[in-house]
Design an enzyme around this catalytic site. Structure first.
Site, PDB file in Angstrom:
ATOM      1  N   GLY C 203    -116.180   2.305  -0.123  1.00 28.36           N
ATOM      2  CA  GLY C 203    -114.270   1.638   0.115  1.00 28.36           C
ATOM      3  C   GLY C 203    -113.686   1.182   0.285  1.00 28.36           C
ATOM      4  O   GLY C 203    -114.416  -0.702   0.427  1.00 28.36           O
ATOM      5  N   ASP C 228    -117.264   9.175  -8.852  1.00 31.95           N
ATOM      6  CA  ASP C 228    -117.420   9.156  -7.554  1.00 31.95           C
ATOM      7  C   ASP C 228    -117.222   7.729  -6.506  1.00 31.95           C
ATOM      8  O   ASP C 228    -118.446   7.531  -6.857  1.00 31.95           O
ATOM      9  CB  ASP C 228    -118.164  10.286  -6.784  1.00 31.95           C
ATOM     10  CG  ASP C 228    -117.988  11.563  -6.931  1.00 31.95           C
ATOM     11  OD1 ASP C 228    -116.520  11.956  -7.046  1.00 31.95           O
ATOM     12  OD2 ASP C 228    -118.744  12.766  -7.183  1.00 31.95           O
ATOM     13  N   LEU C 229    -116.436   7.623  -6.219  1.00 33.44           N
ATOM     14  CA  LEU C 229    -115.786   6.086  -5.988  1.00 33.44           C
ATOM     15  C   LEU C 229    -117.295   5.772  -5.326  1.00 33.44           C
ATOM     16  O   LEU C 229    -117.164   6.261  -4.078  1.00 33.44           O
ATOM     17  CB  LEU C 229    -114.705   5.495  -5.456  1.00 33.44           C
ATOM     18  CG  LEU C 229    -114.151   4.065  -4.956  1.00 33.44           C
ATOM     19  CD1 LEU C 229    -114.301   3.482  -6.446  1.00 33.44           C
ATOM     20  CD2 LEU C 229    -113.443   4.326  -3.757  1.00 33.44           C
ATOM     21  N   ASP C 230    -118.076   4.608  -4.635  1.00 33.84           N
ATOM     22  CA  ASP C 230    -119.007   4.016  -3.996  1.00 33.84           C
ATOM     23  C   ASP C 230    -120.222   4.987  -4.292  1.00 33.84           C
ATOM     24  O   ASP C 230    -121.417   4.904  -3.338  1.00 33.84           O
ATOM     25  CB  ASP C 230    -118.427   3.732  -3.752  1.00 33.84           C
ATOM     26  CG  ASP C 230    -117.669   2.306  -3.316  1.00 33.84           C
ATOM     27  OD1 ASP C 230    -117.974   2.055  -4.708  1.00 33.84           O
ATOM     28  OD2 ASP C 230    -117.038   2.163  -2.395  1.00 33.84           O
ATOM     29  N   GLU C 231    -120.214   6.220  -5.348  1.00 33.80           N
ATOM     30  CA  GLU C 231    -121.347   7.467  -5.023  1.00 33.80           C
ATOM     31  C   GLU C 231    -122.692   6.742  -6.002  1.00 33.80           C
ATOM     32  O   GLU C 231    -123.102   7.997  -5.362  1.00 33.80           O
ATOM     33  CB  GLU C 231    -120.802   8.565  -4.937  1.00 33.80           C
ATOM     34  CG  GLU C 231    -119.600   8.639  -3.439  1.00 33.80           C
ATOM     35  CD  GLU C 231    -120.311   8.909  -2.704  1.00 33.80           C
ATOM     36  OE1 GLU C 231    -121.984   9.387  -2.336  1.00 33.80           O
ATOM     37  OE2 GLU C 231    -119.946   8.853  -1.640  1.00 33.80           O
TER      38      GLU C 231
END
Lengths: 286, 286, 286, 286
Positions: C203, C228-231
């Site tokens: 994040g 999915d953010l940064d996943e």
């Protein structure tokens, strides 16, 4: 640590079309379940190098018949090859002097299962590390070496090495130079650790010279021993950062951690048949 | 990037009791607000080295009076010292040949504020990098060099360097050896990047020789230029790992990234007055 | 940089005996001169992954007939596969905001021949980097994005991406989160750089949080963008050491060097078809 | 390893002008021969942190009178400070479970003189490492721990720790969570090794989760234990590179080498009084 029952084939060959197909076909026809395969081509030297490891479970060719069965393929492509099996562990002798950090590290890794070899003996030119050997229950032999007694000492060493059927000799900060005769008896089977980033600081007292020169990184190098001191094929190198705050004593201390890591990696790769040699260089199939 | 208005004092002195107290007391009496202080003692050589940086805001001694005011302390302890102020940016010349990666990196960092210096000129012995210089709006001068015209070329260089009042010369993969006369004019003020882990591979074609030797790590070294080629005090070194998969071309490519990082760090430390020299070594106060 | 005319086959398949033999035989029958081959077996998931690159010189199968010819082998082993040729360079778009260090690094490497792709356009949500784009002669489009105009902005982006037939989107510190719709249009074809060692500091403001937490190393991570953010699957990570001497500003500065290195490596590996994805992980055939 | 007879003063103070001058003057007046001095200023928090070590040879103030003599300076500047002498070695207890690699490393370094402390006892919740303790001639106590007997077990541990006057507790892969009561008894005196790069993978099974996530680097973190699990001040971190070739078993093996290095460094720095704590962070004066 799961026990494996595998065979590993190492191939060094002129690079020719059809080579991979021939090898893969051979293994497939004998129902090999390939676990790992890695290959390397050197375009400039027109070389093909390969390591392939398979499960002997289900492989329909008894190991003792492999050579005969594989010879047609091997001859067709002019391969040099060797087959190793995990069932037959390499037999390793460790040579040591007074510094015990590399020895302690090797013995710990051996005991913990990280080094899958037998260690029938340790040979020291001093007795300092005897207690460590005893803790790990490895027979320890003291063979002092002086300039005058070197030939005699090596004769004793040869006798022990022969008697114990040794495949690999590891010089764990062994502070004696081996004779050319010794080196020739164990081609590509003696691993040394040199406490510098070769080819910098070849020879004696590399940490002292590194300190003098004011380098910002110190290194260690594991290599196969050849007749030319510190000129053999490099297996592994690593470095650590130093600063003006590090006095010679600190450099030596930091270096110890490097030496043992770099030597242990080399020994493990050798034992796991991951090293192929050509042109005085190593290919590490990791 | 906050603008600072600071003074930095670099001290090289025989180590004697009371030294730190005397310096600290001097600065305190003049109301210095110390921002950073770092010191190093070399017990063997009995040397004391110090860097102290303070805010000029509130300091009650005008910079131009510092020398006179400080001289009593300095003489008492036989210090060698220099004072630098952030207000007077160092003036840097970059020398370059055809490879532009180090130049591009230095110019980018200069523009982004990471290198707090002025760059009044770039001198190339080839014109290849002229467009890059133009993009960053730095005057670019082509001065070709041949064996025959070297003295003449250096005379032109000296004229430019004098005219622009240059403090620091950075050889950003400049493929010409400077004459002893050149080196003597700029003692400890010429920074070079050598594309090996010195003292390994001194001299020409280090990547080729690293490839030949089969090393597992390649390196780069930034150093001050002295009369002895590649023997000057090392400022910074770094390495990167290579494997049998890396052909010479790959090594050269990986090396480029090393070279520019290692050179840029050295230049920044020099500009920020973080480097003290003694015994052909550097102390980096980072 | 020698020009190559090669084909690269990437295979993702259930692991079955005879697979390698079948592929090797197919290539041999069509007279392929294999330059590089690398494979990986995941025993747990029973997966076989392979990358093989060969010279098209002498290969007797026209590229456009490859699919039909190879389909029998592929179907027999239930392979998923793709063929890429060096002749058809990937077309890459770069998205950028205000920070220009990753963009500058990518453009420099593209110009120097290190990134073998076409870059038909750069899209910025700010105009700050326009001059840099111009220097490298890449068309630059400003498309501002606000919360309200995001859908509209993305529509403009899609139009440009379609028009230029873009294969790969690189987010070079682009400070906008892409919509799920955007991400779905370019599965495994958007590469982002996150300025932390994922999964630490997912994040916003990772450097601030790293500084707060008092970590001793900072990192950067390049990954494929998923919903999915940064996943998404991690392509590359690296770290650099920091100390108490590093204030937030220093961390950000050190981080910039990490970010550009880690992003450029990922982009290069993607362009050279070295990345295979499975189980939300990447295999890098280097 | 030369024996030293030194005193080390650690200072944590609001940053005020004249601080360094006052300390340096105090030491000079008592004829201190300063060996190392290092300081750090945190501008944001207005903090001054200092470590100074001097030779007690020639120092004219007996250690037992230091507090009284120094109190005037300390109070004037509202310092928090502590004085340690090399003559009084810290007394360290090691807690261990089944994995012995960190224990073996600590004991080896202790024996070789690298860790200048006394180790009066090892406490294991299993008996597996008893033989190792015996080899190094350190008393070993088995205190099994279950959920039901935890309070009782800790009572036994407290008794042993009190009896042996323990200054520092090292959790060498001790697989039990200490109670808040335990942690409160030894503030900033319990060092743990966590087998991840914190704050990634807080809690259980970090290697499994690292493997799942597909990271390209794994790490280890040594930290002081606080009530919040894995949230205490970080002392040291390091990482090693992994690839798709590393299965979970390989990651665990590589991690062991990291863990022992990272833990041993932290322990050494603590013992040498090199660590200052503030704002849940550590300053390492190395």
């Amino acid at each position: 640590m799961t026990m494996k029952n595998t065979a590993t084939l190492l191939i060094n060959s002129p690079d020719r079309k059809g080579l991979v197909a021939a090898i893969a076909d051979f293994l497939y026809r004998h129902n090999a379940n390939i676990l790992h395969a890695d290959q390397h081509q050197d375009a400039e030297l027109n070389l093909f190098l390969m390591r392939v490891e398979w499960d002997l479970q289900g492989f329909d060719l008894p190991v003792e018949q492999f050579e005969q069965a594989f010879s047609a393929v091997a001859e067709r492509f002019q391969m040099r090859w060797q087959l190793k099996t995990s069932a037959k562990k390499p037999r390793m002798a460790i040579f040591v002097s007074r510094y015990d950090h590399c020895l302690a590290d090797l013995l710990y890794r051996h005991q913990s299962g990280e080094l899958q070899c037998d260690i029938p003996l340790i040979i020291g030119n001093h007795a300092d590390t005897a207690r460590l050997a005893e803790f790990y229950q490895i027979p320890f032999h003291v063979i002092p070496v002086t300039r005058e007694t070197k030939a005699e000492a090596e004769a004793k060493q040869f006798a022990l090495l022969d008697q114990h059927d040794i495949d690999l000799i590891v010089l764990a900060r062994y502070m004696q130079v081996l004779s050319p005769d010794f080196v020739m008896r164990y081609p590509q089977r003696i691993i040394n650790i040199h406490h510098s980033f070769l080819p910098a600081f070849v020879g004696a007292k590399p940490y002292h010279r590194a300190f003098e020169r004011g380098v910002k990184l110190i290194g260690a190098t594991s290599h196969y021993v050849t007749e030319d001191l510190d000129e053999g094929p490099i297996i592994e190198q690593d470095i650590t950062r130093i600063s003006h705050r590090d006095q010679l004593e600190d450099i030596i201390k930091k270096g110890r951690d490097l030496e043992k890591m770099v030597l242990s990696r080399a020994v493990r790769w050798h034992i796991e048949n991951r090293i192929l040699l050509y042109a005085n260089k190593t290919v590490i199939f990791d």
